[in-house]
Design a protein around this motif. Structure first.
Motif, PDB file in Angstrom:
ATOM      1  N   LYS A  41       5.732  15.798   7.951  1.00  0.00           N
ATOM      2  CA  LYS A  41       5.677  15.722   6.493  1.00  0.00           C
ATOM      3  C   LYS A  41       7.021  16.190   5.959  1.00  0.00           C
ATOM      4  CE  LYS A  41       1.882  17.150   4.573  1.00  0.00           C
ATOM      5  NZ  LYS A  41       0.802  17.917   3.911  1.00  0.00           N
ATOM      6  N   ASN A  42       7.613  15.396   5.043  1.00  0.00           N
ATOM      7  CA  ASN A  42       8.887  15.815   4.459  1.00  0.00           C
ATOM      8  C   ASN A  42       8.648  16.721   3.244  1.00  0.00           C
ATOM      9  OD1 ASN A  42       8.281  14.135   2.302  1.00  0.00           O
ATOM     10  ND2 ASN A  42       9.741  12.555   2.860  1.00  0.00           N
ATOM     11  N   ASP A  59       5.496  13.363   1.969  1.00  0.00           N
ATOM     12  CA  ASP A  59       5.330  12.033   2.537  1.00  0.00           C
ATOM     13  C   ASP A  59       5.303  12.159   4.056  1.00  0.00           C
ATOM     14  OD1 ASP A  59       5.372  10.665   0.099  1.00  0.00           O
ATOM     15  OD2 ASP A  59       7.565  10.576   0.096  1.00  0.00           O
ATOM     16  N   PHE A  66       5.866  10.746   7.919  1.00  0.00           N
ATOM     17  CA  PHE A  66       6.741   9.832   8.640  1.00  0.00           C
ATOM     18  C   PHE A  66       6.579  10.092  10.128  1.00  0.00           C
ATOM     19  CE2 PHE A  66       9.273  13.609   7.977  1.00  0.00           C
ATOM     20  CZ  PHE A  66      10.021  13.752   9.136  1.00  0.00           C
ATOM     21  N   PHE A 103      13.681   8.278  13.252  1.00  0.00           N
ATOM     22  CA  PHE A 103      12.666   8.566  12.246  1.00  0.00           C
ATOM     23  C   PHE A 103      12.246   7.262  11.599  1.00  0.00           C
ATOM     24  CE2 PHE A 103      15.438  12.265  12.555  1.00  0.00           C
ATOM     25  CZ  PHE A 103      14.520  13.238  12.871  1.00  0.00           C
ATOM     26  N   LEU A 104      10.936   7.028  11.541  1.00  0.00           N
ATOM     27  CA  LEU A 104      10.387   5.833  10.918  1.00  0.00           C
ATOM     28  C   LEU A 104       9.540   6.248   9.718  1.00  0.00           C
ATOM     29  CD1 LEU A 104       9.203   3.908  14.076  1.00  0.00           C
ATOM     30  CD2 LEU A 104      11.088   3.282  12.573  1.00  0.00           C
ATOM     31  N   TYR A 105       9.837   5.632   8.587  1.00  0.00           N
ATOM     32  CA  TYR A 105       9.114   5.938   7.361  1.00  0.00           C
ATOM     33  C   TYR A 105       8.089   4.853   7.086  1.00  0.00           C
ATOM     34  CZ  TYR A 105      12.729   9.375   7.086  1.00  0.00           C
ATOM     35  OH  TYR A 105      13.551  10.431   7.393  1.00  0.00           O
ATOM     36  N   LYS A 106       7.014   5.220   6.398  1.00  0.00           N
ATOM     37  CA  LYS A 106       5.863   4.332   6.242  1.00  0.00           C
ATOM     38  C   LYS A 106       6.223   2.972   5.660  1.00  0.00           C
ATOM     39  CE  LYS A 106       4.475   6.610   1.994  1.00  0.00           C
ATOM     40  NZ  LYS A 106       3.536   7.549   1.414  1.00  0.00           N
ATOM     41  N   GLU A 107       7.208   2.891   4.804  1.00  0.00           N
ATOM     42  CA  GLU A 107       7.582   1.601   4.225  1.00  0.00           C
ATOM     43  C   GLU A 107       8.210   0.666   5.260  1.00  0.00           C
ATOM     44  OE1 GLU A 107      10.904   4.524   3.010  1.00  0.00           O
ATOM     45  OE2 GLU A 107       8.716   4.555   3.071  1.00  0.00           O
ATOM     46  N   ASP A 108       8.600   1.196   6.425  1.00  0.00           N
ATOM     47  CA  ASP A 108       9.221   0.392   7.477  1.00  0.00           C
ATOM     48  C   ASP A 108       8.289   0.105   8.646  1.00  0.00           C
ATOM     49  OD1 ASP A 108      11.609   0.497   5.999  1.00  0.00           O
ATOM     50  OD2 ASP A 108      12.214   2.353   6.990  1.00  0.00           O
TER      51      ASP A 108
END
Length: 120
Positions: free
Chosen positions: A36-37, A41, A43, A68-73
């Motif tokens: 969690k950032n 959010d 990731f 690092f992979l973020y949910k939008e990707d």
């Protein structure tokens, strides 16, 4: 072998790890950590840890690489990952794999438009 462990929040560096999966593969270990950032959010942090032994030295150390992979990707990443895995499976099966777009011809954009480069 695969392990699945929910990590508790600790004081210090790993307090943001909410869930972790460990994948042991030969000399490598992969860690898939949900974090969690500061904006709350979630990731995915992927860490590859590889055992390295210095030449002429008995000292063993570990080399680590992270992405690092973020949910939008997630969807785009999984689509790309599935494409390359299918390509490798086709090569192993002796099939003629579908031609990939050369790296230099790739175009980076944020659209969801599918572009095909087909030559006959």
């Amino acid at each position: 072998m695969e392990d699945s462990v929910k990590k508790m929040q600790f004081e210090g560096g790993d307090k943001e790890i909410l869930y972790s999966k460990t994948i042991k593969a030969g000399k490598r270990i992969y860690y898939l950590d949900v974090k969690k950032n500061l904006k709350d959010d979630l990731f995915l942090a992927v860490t590859e840890s590889k055992k390295v032994q210095s030449k002429g030295d008995a000292q063993i150390s570990f080399e680590k690489h992270k992405i690092f992979l973020y949910k939008e990707d997630f969807d785009k990443f999984m689509n790309g990952m599935n494409d390359v895995i299918n390509y490798i499976k086709q090569c192993k099966a002796g099939e003629k794999p579908v031609e990939a777009v050369p790296y230099e011809d790739r175009q980076e954009d944020d659209s969801d438009e599918i572009k095909l480069n087909i030559e006959f």
